[in-house]
Scaffold this active site. Structure first.
Site, short mmCIF file in Angstrom:
data_model
loop_
_atom_site.label_atom_id
_atom_site.label_comp_id
_atom_site.label_asym_id
_atom_site.label_seq_id
_atom_site.Cartn_x
_atom_site.Cartn_y
_atom_site.Cartn_z
CG HIS A 105 -33.98 -19.97 47.14
ND1 HIS A 105 -33.25 -20.95 46.51
CD2 HIS A 105 -35.16 -20.53 47.49
CE1 HIS A 105 -33.96 -22.07 46.47
NE2 HIS A 105 -35.12 -21.84 47.06
CG HIS A 127 -28.91 -18.18 50.52
ND1 HIS A 127 -29.87 -17.25 50.23
CD2 HIS A 127 -29.18 -19.27 49.76
CE1 HIS A 127 -30.70 -17.75 49.32
NE2 HIS A 127 -30.29 -18.97 49.01
CG ASP A 160 -30.55 -18.66 43.52
OD1 ASP A 160 -29.70 -19.51 43.18
OD2 ASP A 160 -31.40 -18.85 44.40
CG ASP A 192 -32.23 -21.74 42.14
OD1 ASP A 192 -32.11 -20.73 41.41
OD2 ASP A 192 -31.80 -21.78 43.30
#
Length: 388
Positions: A195, A157, A193, A285
């Site tokens: 996200h 990120h 991931d 995740d």
């Protein structure tokens, strides 16, 4: 007789190519605190607060299962190293790096929602970045085809000019920049991931030297630190138009939905691009029990994804594959899903560990329709994918 879920079902003489793991114990020293989930907030009336989800225990278990689990005999370990400040400027702006140095000097700071730079955190971030570049170096030098950067804090990120989502430095992005500087012409990043890998995408948004692919929960933007939505129309710009491929998947897509997305979208796109190196950005995740996601992958799903990525590396990149750790916040199941991912990458013919808790039902019907719609959009919109 019941099978022991901790025992290996593989013959002792099984020989596989080794995976080179880069790790440093110092990465446990990033203290993210406690509060209500990831907020750091103590309301004053709760007896027990959550540890921040990005805590050292999650990675302790990842290291432990790889060192002590049945996959251990196929791994070789290397010590990571801190990045030099000058190395960070290949991906991040000088102003941003200076702001992190100043924040570190001030002491504990919340850089953005849920992202805490505490005493010791900056040194750990440098370790994560340097270890990932060292893992890439190991591949570029020909000492290994496959390497895994087992690092925290995560990085995907982190954008060129700001922190986001527990991330300070973009570990994968720095490794990609390092490979480009060494003369690699085409690199694919595949991010699973839960996200959107917005930071990595932002770093290569205007170039066709890197094809960034992200499969993620359809969560959209989450504020000033994460303005990108991860939608299918964020395709890149300039010479990079068409080289940022987002695959936002419905909640609960599960093993079948992810398999379909890889078969229909990821594998054909990588085949058209023909990378010289693949960077596989992993987060557990996306699992069915993670507190930070809703995608319902099981160990079997991770295992199959790992094998698909390995097959693509063998076909297009002479087996050159860098794996970079990101999220995964269920303290025990994340470690199991990591083990399964590595089993897939190493082409282990049968599972080495049984899934201790899988069993949540999935409904992939909506996901299959979404994937079909994304494929039609790509064929109509992106020139190099018109024939997938």
């Amino acid at each position: 007789m019941d099978r022991d879920p901790l025992s290996s079902s593989q013959p002792a003489e099984l020989e596989l190519e080794l995976l080179h793991v880069f790790w440093h114990e110092g990465m446990l020293d990033h203290n993210t605190g406690s509060g209500v989930f990831d907020t750091g907030f103590d309301p004053g009336f709760l007896e027990v607060l959550d540890k921040h989800p990005e805590n050292a225990d999650r990675v302790r278990n990842m290291v432990s299962i790889l060192r002590k689990g049945p996959i251990s005999r196929f791994l070789t370990w290397h010590s990571g190293r801190p990045a030099h400040a000058s190395e960070l400027l290949s991906f991040h702006s000088p102003e941003y790096i200076e702001s992190l140095i100043q924040a570190n000097a001030r002491g504990s700071t919340e850089l953005c929602a849920g992202t805490f730079l505490n005493p010791g955190s900056w040194g750990v971030a440098l370790l994560a970045a340097g270890s990932t570049m060292s893992a890439m170096d190991h591949i570029l030098s020909g000492r290994a085809n496959m390497a895994y950067s087992l690092v925290r804090p995560p990085g995907h990120h982190a954008q060129p000019t700001r922190a986001d989502g527990y991330c300070f430095l973009n570990n994968a992005g720095l490794a990609v920049k390092h490979a480009l500087k060494a003369g690699v012409k085409r690199i694919v990043t595949i991010d699973i991931d839960v996200h959107y890998g917005n930071g990595t995408a932002e770093g290569f948004y205007d170039t066709n030297d890197v094809l960034t692919v992200s499969l993620h929960m359809n969560h959209g933007s989450w504020g000033p630190s994460h303005p990108q939505s991860g939608s299918i129309d964020e395709l890149g710009e300039g010479s990079g138009y068409g080289y940022n491929l987002n695959i936002p998947l419905p909640n609960g897509s599960g093993d079948e939905g992810y398999q379909y997305a890889f078969d229909e979208l990821v594998v054909p796109a990588v085949h058209q691009y023909k990378p010289e190196i693949i960077v596989f950005i992993i987060g557990q995740d996306s699992s069915m029990f993670d507190p930070n996601g809703r995608q319902c992958l099981t160990m079997d799903g991770y295992r199959k994804i790992g094998k698909l990525v390995r097959d693509m590396a063998d076909e297009h990149s002479n087996g050159r594959l860098l794996i970079v750790q990101e999220g995964g916040y269920h303290i025990t199941y994340s470690a199991y899903c990591l083990h399964a991912t590595i089993e897939g990458v190493l082409n282990v013919p049968e599972p080495l560990l049984e899934d201790p808790i899988a069993g949540y039902p999935e409904d992939s019907g909506i996901t299959l329709k979404v994937v079909d719609a994304i494929k039609r959009y790509w064929k109509e919109t992106i020139p190099f994918l018109k024939d997938i």
